[in-house]
Write an enzyme that holds these catalytic residues in place. Structure first.
Site, short mmCIF file in Angstrom:
data_model
loop_
_atom_site.label_atom_id
_atom_site.label_comp_id
_atom_site.label_asym_id
_atom_site.label_seq_id
_atom_site.Cartn_x
_atom_site.Cartn_y
_atom_site.Cartn_z
CB SER A 43 4.32 6.36 1.98
OG SER A 43 4.85 6.92 3.16
N GLY B 53 0.85 -1.19 0.00
CA GLY B 53 0.00 0.00 0.00
C GLY B 53 0.88 1.24 0.00
CB SER C 237 -1.66 2.81 3.14
OG SER C 237 -0.64 1.85 3.36
N GLY C 238 -1.07 2.80 6.41
CA GLY C 238 -1.33 2.08 7.66
C GLY C 238 -0.81 0.66 7.67
CB SER D 194 6.16 -4.22 -2.37
OG SER D 194 4.95 -4.39 -1.68
CB SER E 116 4.10 -0.28 9.87
OG SER E 116 5.06 -0.45 8.85
#
Length: 203
Positions: free
Chosen positions: A37, A35, A39-40, A109, A42
């Site tokens: 940067s 997703g 986006s949540g 990715s 982690s």
């Protein structure tokens, strides 16, 4: 990179992946979070990991930023370096899956070809693409690291969603739309999928 070191031989283990999985009462797999940067990825991945730990599952997170502090610390963010970043982490993740773990990678990715490469390393059913689907407008509003602001100002080049593309997953195993869900709801969606598909025991 496809070059292999000369004069090396693959050594089989006395303990198989199936035996390691049986010992842990789970089916090993790779949860590949992708997703934009902010986006949540982690945050959701950590919430899922905590839920798995609470259920006595054996799991580990390979976070994108953390890996770049060590193993991939020599790589930048050019398209070429992004490909090598994913190649390395895919190989590491494969070893973790072989150990019987439920492994999580949380990386932007952006290229479908790279995610397909990671999938091809594993056996059928072991690779679960988790699309953390958050509109870029929301990602920019959050901007927890101030990266979008820097990218818009031209201070960061090759930033995904701004001046570098992102291939939206077409058929992810798990599609999490975060805009109207809490972190807990997103995490539960993923854990429920693992339970329903037999990766982890039912409660």
């Amino acid at each position: 990179m496809t070059m292999k070191t000369e004069n090396t031989v693959w050594h089989e283990h006395n303990v198989s992946k199936a035996e390691r999985a049986k010992q842990k009462y789970q089916q090993p797999c790779l949860l590949w979070y992708t997703g934009l940067s902010g986006s949540g990825k982690s945050t959701v991945a950590n919430a899922v990991d905590a839920m798995l730990y609470a259920r006595d599952c054996h799991s580990y997170i390979l976070d994108g930023d953390n890996v770049r502090h060590g193993l991939n610390g020599d790589l930048g963010f050019s398209d070429e370096d992004r490909v090598e970043n994913i190649r390395r982490i895919s190989q590491v993740a494969k070893l973790f899956v072989d150990s019987g773990l439920i492994v999580t990678t949380a990386f932007i990715s952006p290229f479908q070809s790279d995610r397909d490469m990671a999938r091809a390393l594993l056996e059928g059913g072991e690779f679960l693409e988790v699309f953390i689907d958050t509109p870029i407008e929301i990602c920019e509003q959050r901007d927890p690291k101030g990266l979008y602001k820097k990218a818009r100002a031209g201070e960061i080049k090759d930033f995904t969603g701004i001046d570098s593309g992102y291939d939206i997953p077409q058929s992810p195993e798990i599609h999490v739309e975060t805009a109207n869900k809490s972190i807990e709801q997103c995490a539960l969606q993923i854990v429920n999928h693992l339970e329903q598909k037999g990766y982890i025991p039912s409660k």
